[in-house]
Motif scaffolding. Structure first.
Motif, PDB file in Angstrom:
ATOM      1  N   VAL A 120     -25.111  -0.281   2.383  1.00 29.72           N
ATOM      2  CA  VAL A 120     -24.628  -0.023   3.748  1.00 29.72           C
ATOM      3  C   VAL A 120     -23.624   1.119   3.772  1.00 29.72           C
ATOM      4  N   GLU A 121     -22.630   1.040   2.900  1.00 28.22           N
ATOM      5  CA  GLU A 121     -21.584   2.055   2.890  1.00 28.22           C
ATOM      6  C   GLU A 121     -22.140   3.421   2.514  1.00 28.22           C
ATOM      7  N   ALA A 122     -23.051   3.445   1.544  1.00 23.14           N
ATOM      8  CA  ALA A 122     -23.655   4.719   1.143  1.00 23.14           C
ATOM      9  C   ALA A 122     -24.426   5.340   2.294  1.00 23.14           C
ATOM     10  N   ASN A 123     -25.115   4.518   3.079  1.00 25.82           N
ATOM     11  CA  ASN A 123     -25.848   5.036   4.228  1.00 25.82           C
ATOM     12  C   ASN A 123     -24.892   5.592   5.272  1.00 25.82           C
ATOM     13  N   MET A 124     -23.800   4.879   5.513  1.00 26.82           N
ATOM     14  CA  MET A 124     -22.801   5.365   6.467  1.00 26.82           C
ATOM     15  C   MET A 124     -22.165   6.665   5.985  1.00 26.82           C
ATOM     16  N   ARG A 125     -21.897   6.735   4.691  1.00 28.22           N
ATOM     17  CA  ARG A 125     -21.298   7.954   4.146  1.00 28.22           C
ATOM     18  C   ARG A 125     -22.262   9.121   4.282  1.00 28.22           C
ATOM     19  N   ARG A 126     -23.542   8.853   4.071  1.00 32.80           N
ATOM     20  CA  ARG A 126     -24.560   9.900   4.211  1.00 32.80           C
ATOM     21  C   ARG A 126     -24.618  10.391   5.661  1.00 32.80           C
ATOM     22  N   ARG A 127     -24.487   9.470   6.603  1.00 32.87           N
ATOM     23  CA  ARG A 127     -24.512   9.871   8.016  1.00 32.87           C
ATOM     24  C   ARG A 127     -23.365  10.834   8.329  1.00 32.87           C
ATOM     25  N   ARG A 128     -22.184  10.467   7.868  1.00 37.19           N
ATOM     26  CA  ARG A 128     -21.025  11.329   8.135  1.00 37.19           C
ATOM     27  C   ARG A 128     -21.224  12.703   7.504  1.00 37.19           C
ATOM     28  N   GLN A 129     -21.747  12.735   6.287  1.00 36.97           N
ATOM     29  CA  GLN A 129     -22.006  14.004   5.611  1.00 36.97           C
ATOM     30  C   GLN A 129     -23.075  14.814   6.342  1.00 36.97           C
TER      31      GLN A 129
END
Length: 672
Positions: A120-129
């Motif tokens: 979940v967190e990795a997906n959210m981080r990817r979105r921000r990037q």
């Protein structure tokens, strides 16, 4: 986001002519869908999150920061990049109300494996990037609930001047150019809410009275083209006044949607999660500043509720009913007013305004009374956005008229039928939480709620309390530092599955007889007690840790989950600050702050520069702990009173893995 139908938007007067048509056909569309999908079962408990971002542009030379009105260009680039990507953590992108907002969701929903919590967190981080990659170097995507100077002076880039005499909002603070220009729904809603109400929306939130805040706190709107003195009449002393939909719908939030195994499970989750809405609103509080002033509230909820309140004076009880049909006690954006499961009837203890004709139609069409009450209450509302090409529909195949009204009842929980012509199941949306500054925090709050759904289903937990107490809890949740300084009504024994024995047979006539003893089932508790437990209350983290102990879980996922739960635990205990408290302290310590409740452009610049840094580096000791080096050896100890409490309550056997929560795989169409 809501229903984004394409077409030519009608004026409010034309929309009003078709209100009965939309309600009638919307209910028929639901009935047709209900009979087709009522028996659908064995769906996987898929889930997904929605995170909204504000696009800001820094003017470092002049120490200023503005909202970047660049959503159309940003969304176009994001969608183009997403189509080219085959990365498993790709995102889906959606428009939101404002021209400075972007909403991101997982490209596919998460499934039932415990290991899915670890992505979940990795997906959210990817979105921000991904968003940052299409912005300029002086711009940033912030998961910030409210821009501190929204509506204060020139707060947009490029700058625009509000026009109080024409346009959609006619605000003296908020220019129409800040409303999303890519789809007519947003300006149409803004205009029609104002026209239906027959005056501008009126938002008043209490100002925080610091040592040098004027008393009474009042504003002079004479230099802002206050047409007919509306602002002067509407603004309350010692309150921050706002006058349009943008002040609420221009806020960002964090929402989670679950696909249930079947309709019964969906209704159960709706009911059981509803009492948690005020708790999670307080625990995620992140918005203490409005229109450049410190407020005496910590959450967006009362602002957004007032910002879309389209009730007329008659419906608000200020004038006798003549032209309108009902007195309506709440805004379209508010807490729920009834439970859905038959066993919860006695706890639906507030007067429910219903369209009795729609109720009868639903019951005669085979819908049980609890679900019929819920829908007959939602459908007391008028459609407030209608497109000319969409008036006449095929009720056997279309559901747009149903969704028109369903999607503009913005409540803390939403029960979502399967979309027409899809393989998506019955869903429940958890809506109260505010966005947090970092991906780690947003992931932690998301995973916590998802884990609670697993625990509710596995242990057959019962969180139900009277709706009237849930409403009281919502009022408490708004208040400053509510997460650590206030108490909330909560059920004493969540391990007792049974409701009053006669509840399933109950009617309004026998409510008193069958509901004796309900007042003894709940008491006031602190957030710390609800989350972390006490000598006589098990605590939600206790149940989650017990559930996780019964599951096969790899070390990496276990480590991640314990970090998330640790954050929730420390926020509840007050060891870590809520985002709202952290923002307040940043303001109080700023050299430009004069203890007068005013948030200057310089304060805003430094605050959001710090927010941007925290969102990228995710380090801030009073807000977060170091969570990058967690290993098996440094896992925090499990809560120790689990076995003692469970043995004392003797709840029966440990949970079994149900089909809905252990099946792997993804729904190609997503569940959100």
């Amino acid at each position: 986001m809501g229903l984004l139908t394409e077409g030519s938007p009608l004026s409010w007067e034309d929309t009003k002519k078709y209100a009965d048509h939309v309600r009638k056909h919307g209910i028929q569309q639901f009935l047709n869908l209900y009979h087709k999908r009522q028996g659908r079962t064995k769906d996987v408990l898929y889930w997904g999150d929605e995170v909204e971002y504000q696009l800001v542009k820094f003017d470092h030379a002049n120490r200023r920061v503005h909202l970047a009105l660049s959503t159309q260009d940003v969304l176009k680039k994001l969608k183009e990049n997403a189509e080219k990507s085959d990365h498993e953590s790709r995102a889906a992108w959606h428009p939101e109300y404002a021209e400075y907002m972007v909403e991101g969701t997982p490209g596919k929903p998460y499934g039932g494996l415990v290991a899915h919590f670890n992505v979940v967190e990795a997906n959210m981080r990817r979105r921000r990037q991904d968003i940052q990659s299409v912005l300029n170097t002086d711009e940033a995507p912030l998961s910030l609930t409210v821009f501190p100077r929204l509506g204060a002076g020139n707060f947009t880039d490029p700058p625009y001047t509000p026009n109080p005499e024409s346009g959609a909002s006619r605000s003296i603070f908020f220019p129409d150019e800040a409303i999303n220009s890519g789809h007519p729904r947003f300006k149409t809603l803004t205009r029609n809410i104002r026209e239906r109400r027959k005056e501008k929306v009126c938002i008043n939130v209490p100002v925080f009275k610091d040592t040098k805040t004027p008393s009474p706190f009042t504003e002079d709107f004479s230099s802002m083209d206050d047409v007919n003195g509306e602002a002067k009449r509407s603004a309350k002393p010692d309150h921050i006044y706002m006058d349009c939909m943008g002040f609420g719908m221009g806020c960002c939030c964090l929402q989670v949607t679950f696909q249930a195994c079947n309709i019964t499970e969906g209704r159960l989750l709706y009911d059981q999660l509803a009492p948690l809405c005020p708790i999670m609103l307080a625990l995620s509080a992140a918005s203490p500043i409005y229109r450049g002033y410190l407020a005496d509230i910590d959450t967006r909820w009362p602002v957004i509720s007032q910002s879309v309140d389209d009730r007329t004076r008659e419906e608000r009880g200020l004038e006798p009913l003549k032209e309108d049909r009902f007195r309506i006690s709440k805004s379209r954006y508010d807490s729920i007013s009834s439970y859905l499961s038959p066993g919860s009837f006695c706890y639906s203890d507030i007067d429910l305004t219903m369209d009795t004709e729609i109720f009868d139609t639903l019951v005669n069409g085979g819908v049980d009374k609890m679900l019929a009450r819920h829908l007959a209450h939602l459908f007391i509302r008028d459609p407030i956005s209608l497109f000319g090409e969409n008036i006449n529909q095929n009720d056997e195949e279309d559901t747009d008229h149903f969704e028109n009204i369903q999607s503009t009842n913005w409540q803390t929980m939403r029960f979502k039928p399967p979309p027409a012509n899809s393989n998506i199941g019955w869903r429940v949306e958890f809506r109260p939480m505010e966005t947090q500054l970092t991906d780690f925090e947003n992931a932690a709050y998301t995973v916590f709620i998802v884990l609670l759904t697993r625990v509710i289903l596995s242990y057959k937990l019962n969180f139900i309390i009277p709706i009237s107490k849930v409403d009281e809890n919502m009022q408490t949740a708004f208040k400053r530092d509510a997460a650590v300084k206030k108490e909330f009504y909560f059920r004493k024994d969540i391990l007792t599955e049974s409701s009053p024995s006669e509840a399933t047979k109950c009617s309004s006539q026998c409510r008193i007889e069958c509901c004796v003893g309900i007042d003894d089932e709940y008491r006031l508790m602190s957030t710390n007690e609800i989350i972390n437990g006490s000598d006589d209350f098990v605590g939600l983290l206790t149940m989650i840790n017990t559930y996780l102990g019964s599951m096969e879980c790899d070390v990496e996922t276990q480590c991640t989950l314990q970090q998330y739960l640790r954050l929730i635990s420390k926020r509840a205990s007050g060891e870590l600050k809520t985002t709202a408290r952290w923002i307040r302290d940043q303001v109080a310590d700023h050299p430009e702050y004069k203890q007068d409740s005013v948030i200057s452009e310089g304060i805003t610049y430094d605050l959001l520069k710090k927010v941007s840094k925290v969102s990228q580096e995710e380090t801030e000791p009073s807000l977060l702990f170091s969570h990058h080096t967690m290993t098996k050896e440094t896992l925090p100890p499990a809560i120790t009173n689990t076995e003692k409490y469970l043995n004392k309550k003797n709840p029966g056997p440990r949970p079994e893995n149900n089909t809905a929560s252990t099946t792997n795989g993804f729904d190609e169409d997503g569940c959100c």
